[in-house]
Design a protein around this motif. Sequence first.
Motif, PDB file in Angstrom:
ATOM      1  N   GLY A 167       0.704  -1.385  -0.182  1.00 48.78           N
ATOM      2  CA  GLY A 167      -0.026   0.020  -0.087  1.00 48.78           C
ATOM      3  C   GLY A 167       0.688   1.290   0.090  1.00 48.78           C
ATOM      4  N   THR A 168       1.984   1.418   0.158  1.00 49.67           N
ATOM      5  CA  THR A 168       2.967   2.409   0.175  1.00 49.67           C
ATOM      6  C   THR A 168       4.056   2.175  -0.829  1.00 49.67           C
ATOM      7  N   THR A 169       4.555   3.261  -1.134  1.00 49.08           N
ATOM      8  CA  THR A 169       5.861   3.602  -2.065  1.00 49.08           C
ATOM      9  C   THR A 169       7.061   4.331  -1.702  1.00 49.08           C
ATOM     10  N   ARG A 170       6.903   4.762  -0.453  1.00 47.36           N
ATOM     11  CA  ARG A 170       7.944   5.845  -0.438  1.00 47.36           C
ATOM     12  C   ARG A 170       9.302   4.989  -0.107  1.00 47.36           C
ATOM     13  N   GLN A 171      10.323   5.562  -0.235  1.00 43.37           N
ATOM     14  CA  GLN A 171      11.808   5.438   0.456  1.00 43.37           C
ATOM     15  C   GLN A 171      11.762   4.716   1.682  1.00 43.37           C
ATOM     16  N   ARG A 223       9.943   2.399   3.133  1.00 45.83           N
ATOM     17  CA  ARG A 223       8.742   1.759   3.475  1.00 45.83           C
ATOM     18  C   ARG A 223       8.916   0.686   3.882  1.00 45.83           C
ATOM     19  N   LYS A 224       7.679   0.283   4.952  1.00 47.52           N
ATOM     20  CA  LYS A 224       7.813  -0.940   5.625  1.00 47.52           C
ATOM     21  C   LYS A 224       6.712  -1.839   4.827  1.00 47.52           C
ATOM     22  N   SER A 225       5.884  -1.445   4.095  1.00 54.23           N
ATOM     23  CA  SER A 225       4.922  -2.353   3.227  1.00 54.23           C
ATOM     24  C   SER A 225       5.512  -3.632   2.712  1.00 54.23           C
ATOM     25  N   GLU A 250      -1.071   3.397   7.522  1.00 56.66           N
ATOM     26  CA  GLU A 250      -2.226   4.370   8.165  1.00 56.66           C
ATOM     27  C   GLU A 250      -1.434   5.563   8.019  1.00 56.66           C
ATOM     28  N   TYR A 251      -1.906   6.343   6.857  1.00 59.55           N
ATOM     29  CA  TYR A 251      -1.379   7.782   6.817  1.00 59.55           C
ATOM     30  C   TYR A 251      -2.444   8.870   7.274  1.00 59.55           C
ATOM     31  N   ASN A 252      -2.035   9.833   8.424  1.00 60.60           N
ATOM     32  CA  ASN A 252      -3.118  10.515   8.981  1.00 60.60           C
ATOM     33  C   ASN A 252      -4.481  10.030   8.887  1.00 60.60           C
ATOM     34  N   SER A 311      -2.678  -4.702   8.158  1.00 63.24           N
ATOM     35  CA  SER A 311      -2.451  -3.506   8.211  1.00 63.24           C
ATOM     36  C   SER A 311      -1.364  -3.269   9.422  1.00 63.24           C
ATOM     37  N   TYR A 312      -0.516  -2.256   9.521  1.00 69.17           N
ATOM     38  CA  TYR A 312       0.219  -1.841  10.358  1.00 69.17           C
ATOM     39  C   TYR A 312       0.574  -0.223  10.725  1.00 69.17           C
ATOM     40  N   GLY A 313       1.251   0.156  11.985  1.00 63.75           N
ATOM     41  CA  GLY A 313       1.099   1.396  12.261  1.00 63.75           C
ATOM     42  C   GLY A 313       1.265   1.662  13.698  1.00 63.75           C
ATOM     43  N   GLY A 314       0.874   2.628  14.217  1.00 61.89           N
ATOM     44  CA  GLY A 314       1.081   3.116  15.598  1.00 61.89           C
ATOM     45  C   GLY A 314       0.391   2.299  16.455  1.00 61.89           C
ATOM     46  N   ALA A 315      -0.294   2.808  17.632  1.00 61.46           N
ATOM     47  CA  ALA A 315      -1.209   2.142  18.624  1.00 61.46           C
ATOM     48  C   ALA A 315      -2.257   1.627  17.839  1.00 61.46           C
TER      49      ALA A 315
HETATM   50  C1  FMN Z   1       2.565  10.914   6.047  1.00 64.36           C
HETATM   51  C2  FMN Z   1       2.332   9.974   7.366  1.00 64.36           C
HETATM   52  C3  FMN Z   1       1.206   9.866   8.085  1.00 64.36           C
HETATM   53  C4  FMN Z   1       1.230   9.120   9.144  1.00 64.36           C
HETATM   54  N1  FMN Z   1       0.140   8.884   9.741  1.00 64.36           N
HETATM   55  C5  FMN Z   1       0.005   7.919  10.751  1.00 64.36           C
HETATM   56  C6  FMN Z   1      -1.210   7.698  11.402  1.00 64.36           C
HETATM   57  O1  FMN Z   1      -2.314   8.458  11.241  1.00 64.36           O
HETATM   58  N2  FMN Z   1      -1.527   6.671  12.292  1.00 64.36           N
HETATM   59  C7  FMN Z   1      -0.382   5.841  12.392  1.00 64.36           C
HETATM   60  O2  FMN Z   1      -0.506   4.853  13.176  1.00 64.36           O
HETATM   61  N3  FMN Z   1       0.878   6.012  12.077  1.00 64.36           N
HETATM   62  C8  FMN Z   1       0.984   6.935  11.065  1.00 64.36           C
HETATM   63  N4  FMN Z   1       2.280   6.963  10.446  1.00 64.36           N
HETATM   64  C9  FMN Z   1       3.442   6.278  10.999  1.00 64.36           C
HETATM   65  C10 FMN Z   1       3.209   4.957   9.980  1.00 64.36           C
HETATM   66  O3  FMN Z   1       2.472   4.090  10.557  1.00 64.36           O
HETATM   67  C11 FMN Z   1       4.797   4.472   9.818  1.00 64.36           C
HETATM   68  O4  FMN Z   1       5.539   5.622   9.318  1.00 64.36           O
HETATM   69  C12 FMN Z   1       4.672   3.479   8.664  1.00 64.36           C
HETATM   70  O5  FMN Z   1       5.945   2.819   8.651  1.00 64.36           O
HETATM   71  C13 FMN Z   1       4.333   3.880   7.485  1.00 64.36           C
HETATM   72  O6  FMN Z   1       4.077   3.117   6.446  1.00 64.36           O
HETATM   73  P1  FMN Z   1       5.618   2.849   5.474  1.00 64.36           P
HETATM   74  O7  FMN Z   1       6.526   2.688   6.045  1.00 64.36           O
HETATM   75  O8  FMN Z   1       4.946   1.574   4.528  1.00 64.36           O
HETATM   76  O9  FMN Z   1       5.364   4.051   4.629  1.00 64.36           O
HETATM   77  C14 FMN Z   1       2.419   8.057   9.347  1.00 64.36           C
HETATM   78  C15 FMN Z   1       3.459   8.115   8.581  1.00 64.36           C
HETATM   79  C16 FMN Z   1       3.654   9.031   7.491  1.00 64.36           C
HETATM   80  C17 FMN Z   1       4.833   9.011   6.634  1.00 64.36           C
END
Ligand code: FMN
Length: 185
Positions: A9-13, A15-17, A84-86, A113-117
Amino acid sequence: LKKIGIITGTTRQGRKSKQVAEWVTERASKTGEATYEVLDLADFNLPLLQESAHPAMGEYQLESTKRWAKAVEGYDGFIFVTAEYNRSVPAALKNALDTIYGEWGGKPAAFVSYGGASGGMRAVEHLRQITLELRMLQVHDQVSLPFGGMALENPDWKEDDNRNKQLDSLVGELESMHALVSVRA
Ligand SMILES: Cc1cc2nc3c(=O)[nH]c(=O)nc-3n(C[C@H](O)[C@H](O)[C@H](O)COP(=O)(O)O)c2cc1C
């Protein structure tokens, strides 16, 4: 035979996806019967939607759209691996979903999915609404990887029994849903 695409789901340098998608692919290939492959959005470099016709018309003009449509057409179902981005779906994934239409319909969609809390769950809630509009079939079971205490930086993160069981259950549901759809088709 069934072919399932694991979409990053993500393409940035950095990235964890990609690493999460690789875990899903390895594990699903072991426990499931279908063929599982990573379908990496980063390989497609899709522009922000540029097509003049609504994608539902299937009148794709750009080479990038045709290439993406052909790739998606080749799969019978998908596991979306998303951050999850924002609080929502990463723009690259939303754009990839919006860019084509008929190639998604009637196929099972499952979510990791993965992300913060929140473990990226808020992105998945939005993805469920988006994929419903694309007439995809929802797999109920999902897997979420919260970073708190279970960071991907921990080399053992793939060994977590509970998480592996959740993924096995997702794969089972996806495969039986696909079998059901094939019988009815
Ligand atoms: C633009 C941006 C917005 C983010 N917003 C959230 C968020 O709303 N909730 C969350 O849990 N993590 C958020 N994060 C942290 C991401 O979960 C974490 O950076 C994750 O590794 C992003 O996935 P990626 O590495 O595949 O890009 C955000 C990260 C980025 C770069």
